[in-house]
Write a protein that holds these residues in place. Structure first.
Motif, PDB file in Angstrom:
ATOM      1  N   ALA A   1       0.826  -1.204   0.000  1.00 17.93           N
ATOM      2  CA  ALA A   1       0.000   0.000   0.000  1.00 17.93           C
ATOM      3  C   ALA A   1       0.863   1.259   0.000  1.00 17.93           C
ATOM      4  O   ALA A   1       0.566   2.236  -0.696  1.00 17.93           O
ATOM      5  CB  ALA A   1      -0.929  -0.010   1.209  1.00 17.93           C
TER       6      ALA A   1
ATOM      7  N   GLU B   1       2.370   1.732  -3.531  1.00 13.12           N
ATOM      8  CA  GLU B   1       1.406   2.263  -4.486  1.00 13.12           C
ATOM      9  C   GLU B   1       1.075   3.729  -4.197  1.00 13.12           C
ATOM     10  O   GLU B   1       0.929   4.540  -5.122  1.00 13.12           O
ATOM     11  CB  GLU B   1       0.132   1.421  -4.462  1.00 13.12           C
ATOM     12  CG  GLU B   1       0.314   0.032  -5.079  1.00 13.12           C
ATOM     13  CD  GLU B   1      -1.001  -0.724  -5.189  1.00 13.12           C
ATOM     14  OE1 GLU B   1      -1.643  -0.926  -4.135  1.00 13.12           O
ATOM     15  OE2 GLU B   1      -1.381  -1.094  -6.303  1.00 13.12           O
ATOM     16  N   HIS B   2       0.969   4.072  -2.916  1.00  9.66           N
ATOM     17  CA  HIS B   2       0.659   5.455  -2.553  1.00  9.66           C
ATOM     18  C   HIS B   2       1.781   6.394  -2.973  1.00  9.66           C
ATOM     19  O   HIS B   2       1.538   7.499  -3.480  1.00  9.66           O
ATOM     20  CB  HIS B   2       0.415   5.557  -1.049  1.00  9.66           C
ATOM     21  CG  HIS B   2       0.087   6.942  -0.587  1.00  9.66           C
ATOM     22  ND1 HIS B   2       1.054   7.818  -0.121  1.00  9.66           N
ATOM     23  CD2 HIS B   2      -1.090   7.625  -0.548  1.00  9.66           C
ATOM     24  CE1 HIS B   2       0.487   8.964   0.190  1.00  9.66           C
ATOM     25  NE2 HIS B   2      -0.813   8.872  -0.045  1.00  9.66           N
TER      26      HIS B   2
END
Length: 433
Positions: A415, A418-419
């Motif tokens: 996560a 991707e952020h």
């Protein structure tokens, strides 16, 4: 994208030694200026002198005169700015002081002939023709893409702000008295001829602009005529003056300047506060109080010995530090430098192409314009994207490598990976390949 510019606002000083003239034995590179990279722009600017020779023999040491007898170079330089450009630009809303100064050197002093408010071209031309006034045009890269490209690439090359001014002087006149500047100066002769005289510095590598009396500067060390296509470099502190020969056409030249307030002294002033702040958090001795009434005393010999000890401990700490925190220099450079020149038009950048995902491979765009800084949480005014310190290794991966697989970024969770890439993609800083 706005064509902002560096903040430099340079203006234009004993034994007679001829300045080295780098004659053109072969033609300039095709199209004279090579915009492929910061390195190629600087190479074509000082051609045929090599970079190694320039920095070994001339940079911060002595003037360099490159006289070129090449029509293609002269045509390239002339395209950067001409007197006739002023008529069209004046219709776009130029103002005295902000955009244009009108001046003349009278009896060794600068006489400013500015009017109030908006520039009227007919009045400007009358002052030029009748009063023999020099027209100084500030930051012409705002209107000329070629200068934008040159200055943007030079800012990447030097890692310092690059400013410019255009000077247009009628025949038989001089705009500025003998003086020296606080910037490294490259002069490109665009139109007509200019008679230059350079003098030995009274303040080598000066930190400020100053006018000098001709009674105190002695004889010129260099004297020559610049013609279209010629280039002159001289270090900050070089005393100089220039006039347009009589019975000739007007002269137009552009000064490209850099390295204002960019010395080791400036760098020390910039990084010591951060180093001291961080050290004081760990060293209780730096957090103890200064003696009572110290600020009221004349004799502070005991206190200076204590300060010397603190400085030695800071120097020891500096030996083992991998990164220094800049207080102002880096921020000033980031906030005031020119944006990248987009060859496909002047439309603002917008996220485009494929959206980055965990299985994507990405690469950094505009690497020469990306700077990473480490700031404490209290620095809320910092411009740019902000990430936790835990993202630093991943950011360095993206910066150092030609391409990076998102899933291989040095972050704990998918996560976070991707952020991070989505944030960079949204700011047009990366692209998926």
């Amino acid at each position: 994208m706005p064509k902002k510019g560096g903040k430099q606002d340079e203006t234009e000083r004993k034994v007679h030694v001829p300045c080295k003239r780098a004659k053109m034995e072969v033609s300039c590179p095709p199209s004279s200026m090579n915009y492929d990279s910061p390195n190629s722009v600087f190479e074509s600017l000082i051609f045929p002198i090599k970079q190694e020779e320039f920095f070994k023999e001339y940079w911060e040491q002595k003037p360099l005169l490159i006289q070129r007898d090449d029509s293609s170079v002269a045509a390239c330089y002339q395209s950067l700015f001409q007197l006739m450009d002023l008529k069209k630009l004046s219709s776009q809303g130029l103002y005295y002081g902000r955009d244009i100064n009108v001046c003349r050197c009278v009896n060794g002093k600068k006489k400013v002939l500015n009017k109030d408010g908006k520039v009227n071209y007919m009045q400007l031309k009358r002052d030029f023709d009748q009063k023999k006034a020099t027209i100084q045009f500030h930051q012409p890269q705002r209107f000329k893409d070629e200068l934008w490209m040159i200055q943007e690439k030079l800012e990447c090359y030097f890692g310092s702000l690059v400013g410019s001014n255009v000077y247009i002087t009628p025949p038989g006149s001089q705009g500025l008295p003998p003086h020296y500047d606080d910037v490294e100066v490259f002069i490109l002769q665009l139109e007509g001829e200019k008679h230059w005289r350079l003098y030995k510095p009274t303040v080598p590598l000066a930190r400020e602009y100053n006018v000098e009396s001709e009674d105190h500067i002695g004889n010129p060390t260099h004297e020559f005529i610049l013609k279209p296509g010629d280039l002159l470099y001289f270090p900050r502190g070089t005393i100089h003056q220039a006039d347009t020969p009589a019975r000739r056409s007007h002269s137009t030249h552009v000064t490209i300047s850099t390295y204002q307030n960019n010395s080791w002294g400036d760098f020390l002033l910039d990084v010591i506060p951060g180093l001291l702040f961080d050290t004081a958090k760990e060293d209780v001795a730096l957090r103890t109080s200064i003696p009572r009434q110290l600020l009221m005393q004349v004799d502070i010999a005991d206190s200076t010995r204590r300060l010397s000890g603190f400085m030695r401990s800071l120097a020891d700490r500096l030996e083992n530090i991998k990164e220094l925190r800049s207080s102002d220099m880096k921020k000033d450079f980031i906030m005031n430098r020119l944006p990248p020149f987009l060859r496909n038009g002047s439309a603002p950048l917008a996220p485009g192409g494929q959206l980055p995902k965990l299985d994507s491979t990405i690469r950094l765009r505009f690497k020469d314009h990306v700077v990473m800084t480490v700031e404490p949480d209290r620095e809320k005014s910092t411009h740019g994207l902000r990430f936790p310190l835990s993202h630093m290794d991943a950011m360095k991966q993206i910066w150092r490598n030609a391409t990076v697989a998102v899933k291989e970024l040095s972050l704990k969770s998918d996560a976070e990976k991707e952020h991070l890439v989505l944030s960079l993609w949204a700011e047009c800083l990366i692209e998926v390949i």
